[in-house]
Design a protein around this motif. Structure first.
Motif, PDB file in Angstrom:
ATOM      1  N   GLU A  76       0.830  -1.201   0.000  1.00 39.03           N
ATOM      2  CA  GLU A  76       0.000   0.000   0.000  1.00 39.03           C
ATOM      3  C   GLU A  76       0.866   1.253   0.000  1.00 39.03           C
ATOM      4  O   GLU A  76       1.860   1.342   0.743  1.00 39.03           O
ATOM      5  CB  GLU A  76      -0.913  -0.009   1.226  1.00 39.03           C
ATOM      6  CG  GLU A  76      -1.982   1.070   1.197  1.00 39.03           C
ATOM      7  CD  GLU A  76      -3.000   0.908   2.318  1.00 39.03           C
ATOM      8  OE1 GLU A  76      -3.838   1.810   2.454  1.00 39.03           O
ATOM      9  OE2 GLU A  76      -2.957  -0.108   3.030  1.00 39.03           O
ATOM     10  N   ALA A  77       0.487   2.202  -0.861  1.00 37.77           N
ATOM     11  CA  ALA A  77       1.189   3.489  -0.979  1.00 37.77           C
ATOM     12  C   ALA A  77       2.626   3.324  -1.469  1.00 37.77           C
ATOM     13  O   ALA A  77       3.498   4.146  -1.163  1.00 37.77           O
ATOM     14  CB  ALA A  77       1.162   4.250   0.340  1.00 37.77           C
ATOM     15  N   THR A  78       2.881   2.264  -2.243  1.00 35.14           N
ATOM     16  CA  THR A  78       4.185   2.081  -2.878  1.00 35.14           C
ATOM     17  C   THR A  78       3.973   2.056  -4.387  1.00 35.14           C
ATOM     18  O   THR A  78       2.848   1.905  -4.867  1.00 35.14           O
ATOM     19  CB  THR A  78       4.852   0.762  -2.442  1.00 35.14           C
ATOM     20  OG1 THR A  78       4.217  -0.339  -3.108  1.00 35.14           O
ATOM     21  CG2 THR A  78       4.791   0.579  -0.928  1.00 35.14           C
ATOM     22  N   PRO A  79       5.058   2.157  -5.173  1.00 41.36           N
ATOM     23  CA  PRO A  79       4.914   2.106  -6.635  1.00 41.36           C
ATOM     24  C   PRO A  79       4.390   0.773  -7.158  1.00 41.36           C
ATOM     25  O   PRO A  79       4.022   0.685  -8.338  1.00 41.36           O
ATOM     26  CB  PRO A  79       6.348   2.358  -7.125  1.00 41.36           C
ATOM     27  CG  PRO A  79       7.023   3.072  -6.013  1.00 41.36           C
ATOM     28  CD  PRO A  79       6.432   2.503  -4.755  1.00 41.36           C
ATOM     29  N   PHE A  80       4.335  -0.258  -6.330  1.00 40.66           N
ATOM     30  CA  PHE A  80       3.869  -1.562  -6.796  1.00 40.66           C
ATOM     31  C   PHE A  80       2.351  -1.695  -6.789  1.00 40.66           C
ATOM     32  O   PHE A  80       1.824  -2.743  -7.170  1.00 40.66           O
ATOM     33  CB  PHE A  80       4.512  -2.673  -5.958  1.00 40.66           C
ATOM     34  CG  PHE A  80       5.998  -2.783  -6.170  1.00 40.66           C
ATOM     35  CD1 PHE A  80       6.500  -3.402  -7.304  1.00 40.66           C
ATOM     36  CD2 PHE A  80       6.885  -2.223  -5.269  1.00 40.66           C
ATOM     37  CE1 PHE A  80       7.869  -3.488  -7.525  1.00 40.66           C
ATOM     38  CE2 PHE A  80       8.255  -2.297  -5.476  1.00 40.66           C
ATOM     39  CZ  PHE A  80       8.745  -2.926  -6.611  1.00 40.66           C
ATOM     40  N   VAL A  81       1.651  -0.648  -6.367  1.00 35.43           N
ATOM     41  CA  VAL A  81       0.190  -0.607  -6.446  1.00 35.43           C
ATOM     42  C   VAL A  81      -0.196   0.587  -7.306  1.00 35.43           C
ATOM     43  O   VAL A  81       0.064   1.730  -6.931  1.00 35.43           O
ATOM     44  CB  VAL A  81      -0.459  -0.490  -5.051  1.00 35.43           C
ATOM     45  CG1 VAL A  81      -1.972  -0.363  -5.172  1.00 35.43           C
ATOM     46  CG2 VAL A  81      -0.100  -1.697  -4.191  1.00 35.43           C
ATOM     47  N   PRO A  82      -0.793   0.346  -8.483  1.00 37.93           N
ATOM     48  CA  PRO A  82      -1.116   1.459  -9.376  1.00 37.93           C
ATOM     49  C   PRO A  82      -2.066   2.469  -8.736  1.00 37.93           C
ATOM     50  O   PRO A  82      -2.976   2.087  -7.980  1.00 37.93           O
ATOM     51  CB  PRO A  82      -1.795   0.763 -10.568  1.00 37.93           C
ATOM     52  CG  PRO A  82      -1.307  -0.650 -10.513  1.00 37.93           C
ATOM     53  CD  PRO A  82      -1.134  -0.960  -9.063  1.00 37.93           C
ATOM     54  N   ALA A  83      -1.871   3.738  -9.037  1.00 31.87           N
ATOM     55  CA  ALA A  83      -2.743   4.784  -8.511  1.00 31.87           C
ATOM     56  C   ALA A  83      -4.078   4.803  -9.246  1.00 31.87           C
ATOM     57  O   ALA A  83      -5.126   5.086  -8.647  1.00 31.87           O
ATOM     58  CB  ALA A  83      -2.054   6.149  -8.623  1.00 31.87           C
ATOM     59  N   ASN A  84      -4.052   4.491 -10.544  1.00 35.17           N
ATOM     60  CA  ASN A  84      -5.271   4.484 -11.345  1.00 35.17           C
ATOM     61  C   ASN A  84      -6.172   3.333 -10.917  1.00 35.17           C
ATOM     62  O   ASN A  84      -5.721   2.200 -10.759  1.00 35.17           O
ATOM     63  CB  ASN A  84      -4.899   4.366 -12.823  1.00 35.17           C
ATOM     64  CG  ASN A  84      -6.119   4.235 -13.710  1.00 35.17           C
ATOM     65  OD1 ASN A  84      -6.584   3.134 -13.984  1.00 35.17           O
ATOM     66  ND2 ASN A  84      -6.639   5.357 -14.170  1.00 35.17           N
ATOM     67  N   ALA A  85      -7.455   3.616 -10.749  1.00 32.95           N
ATOM     68  CA  ALA A  85      -8.388   2.618 -10.218  1.00 32.95           C
ATOM     69  C   ALA A  85      -8.504   1.391 -11.126  1.00 32.95           C
ATOM     70  O   ALA A  85      -8.528   0.250 -10.635  1.00 32.95           O
ATOM     71  CB  ALA A  85      -9.762   3.246 -10.005  1.00 32.95           C
ATOM     72  N   PHE A  86      -8.575   1.602 -12.440  1.00 32.92           N
ATOM     73  CA  PHE A  86      -8.725   0.454 -13.336  1.00 32.92           C
ATOM     74  C   PHE A  86      -7.428  -0.355 -13.389  1.00 32.92           C
ATOM     75  O   PHE A  86      -7.460  -1.593 -13.373  1.00 32.92           O
ATOM     76  CB  PHE A  86      -9.117   0.895 -14.741  1.00 32.92           C
ATOM     77  CG  PHE A  86      -9.397  -0.271 -15.652  1.00 32.92           C
ATOM     78  CD1 PHE A  86     -10.568  -0.996 -15.530  1.00 32.92           C
ATOM     79  CD2 PHE A  86      -8.484  -0.660 -16.627  1.00 32.92           C
ATOM     80  CE1 PHE A  86     -10.833  -2.087 -16.350  1.00 32.92           C
ATOM     81  CE2 PHE A  86      -8.729  -1.752 -17.450  1.00 32.92           C
ATOM     82  CZ  PHE A  86      -9.912  -2.453 -17.306  1.00 32.92           C
ATOM     83  N   ALA A  87      -6.293   0.327 -13.433  1.00 33.40           N
ATOM     84  CA  ALA A  87      -5.014  -0.383 -13.427  1.00 33.40           C
ATOM     85  C   ALA A  87      -4.862  -1.184 -12.137  1.00 33.40           C
ATOM     86  O   ALA A  87      -4.342  -2.306 -12.142  1.00 33.40           O
ATOM     87  CB  ALA A  87      -3.865   0.614 -13.573  1.00 33.40           C
ATOM     88  N   ARG A  88      -5.342  -0.619 -11.033  1.00 37.16           N
ATOM     89  CA  ARG A  88      -5.286  -1.330  -9.760  1.00 37.16           C
ATOM     90  C   ARG A  88      -6.188  -2.566  -9.809  1.00 37.16           C
ATOM     91  O   ARG A  88      -5.836  -3.640  -9.309  1.00 37.16           O
ATOM     92  CB  ARG A  88      -5.692  -0.402  -8.631  1.00 37.16           C
ATOM     93  CG  ARG A  88      -5.383  -0.918  -7.248  1.00 37.16           C
ATOM     94  CD  ARG A  88      -5.396   0.206  -6.222  1.00 37.16           C
ATOM     95  NE  ARG A  88      -6.684   0.893  -6.143  1.00 37.16           N
ATOM     96  CZ  ARG A  88      -6.883   2.146  -6.564  1.00 37.16           C
ATOM     97  NH1 ARG A  88      -5.895   2.841  -7.091  1.00 37.16           N
ATOM     98  NH2 ARG A  88      -8.072   2.695  -6.451  1.00 37.16           N
ATOM     99  N   ALA A  89      -7.352  -2.432 -10.430  1.00 35.47           N
ATOM    100  CA  ALA A  89      -8.249  -3.578 -10.565  1.00 35.47           C
ATOM    101  C   ALA A  89      -7.622  -4.668 -11.432  1.00 35.47           C
ATOM    102  O   ALA A  89      -7.786  -5.868 -11.149  1.00 35.47           O
ATOM    103  CB  ALA A  89      -9.584  -3.135 -11.163  1.00 35.47           C
TER     104      ALA A  89
END
Length: 206
Positions: A76-89
């Motif tokens: 969480e809150a690292t570059p390994f989790v995309p900020a964009n909601a769809f990219a995160r999904a």
């Protein structure tokens, strides 16, 4: 300092170790031999009633099980989790794929062949089924990796770490990744990430 209870040769246990290495975050490793029944001992069951590794113990005494849940929390809150909601999904899509369509075949076939205690379960029928299922999973990954350098897009995410863990030792399960050149190239990209450590790496004793 947080503590990871796990096996040095388990892909699921490697996932949080790899992420923490990439984040340059210190932790302590405690070896737990699940093949010897140590995860069923009362002391361990008090920590995780499900009797499985990996398991994280945080500095405040809380525990967290399930390797992909660990990745999500630690990432969480690292570059390994995309900020964009769809990219995160899409990242989550691959995490679910790993647990449902990849790990049950690739990791299980490796375990059947690597761990002596599983030999009785390594029937020809099960080996054939896990080989077929694993090759299907690698074909899906290969198709995606023809279009993007990493599974969820242009940059590495938790999805890559989750799927790298057992993919990079798939040969130990009898898989021939030469059939999947884009998967093979992706493995090299993940291994080239700054801070990368191999599965055999463990932090120095505190």
């Amino acid at each position: 300092m947080l503590t990871i209870y796990g096996r040095h040769d388990s892909g699921n246990c490697y996932k949080p170790r790899l992420l923490l290495a990439l984040l340059d975050r210190p932790f302590r490793h405690v070896e737990v031999d699940s093949e010897a029944g140590e995860t069923r001992a009362p002391g361990f069951l008090a920590k995780n009633p499900n009797g499985k590794i990996p398991l994280i113990e945080f500095e405040d005494g809380r525990f967290l099980a399930e390797s992909n849940a660990m990745l999500v929390h630690l990432g969480e809150a690292t570059p390994f989790v995309p900020a964009n909601a769809f990219a995160r999904a899409k990242m989550f899509e691959w995490l679910f794929f790993e647990q449902y369509s990849h790990e049950p075949f690739v990791a299980v076939r490796r375990a059947l062949l690597v761990y002596p205690g599983r030999a009785a379960q390594a029937t020809p029928e099960r080996l054939e089924a896990t080989l077929k299922g694993g090759e299907t999973a690698f074909a899906v990954m290969d198709r995606q990796l023809k279009d993007t350098p990493f599974l969820a897009g242009e940059t590495p995410s938790l999805a890559d770490l989750a799927l790298f863990a057992y993919s990079h030792v798939a040969d130990e399960g009898g898989f021939d990744l030469a059939k999947f050149p884009d998967v093979s190239a992706w493995l090299r990209r993940v291994a080239a990430l700054p801070g990368f450590r191999p599965m055999s790496w463990l932090p120095a004793a505190a």
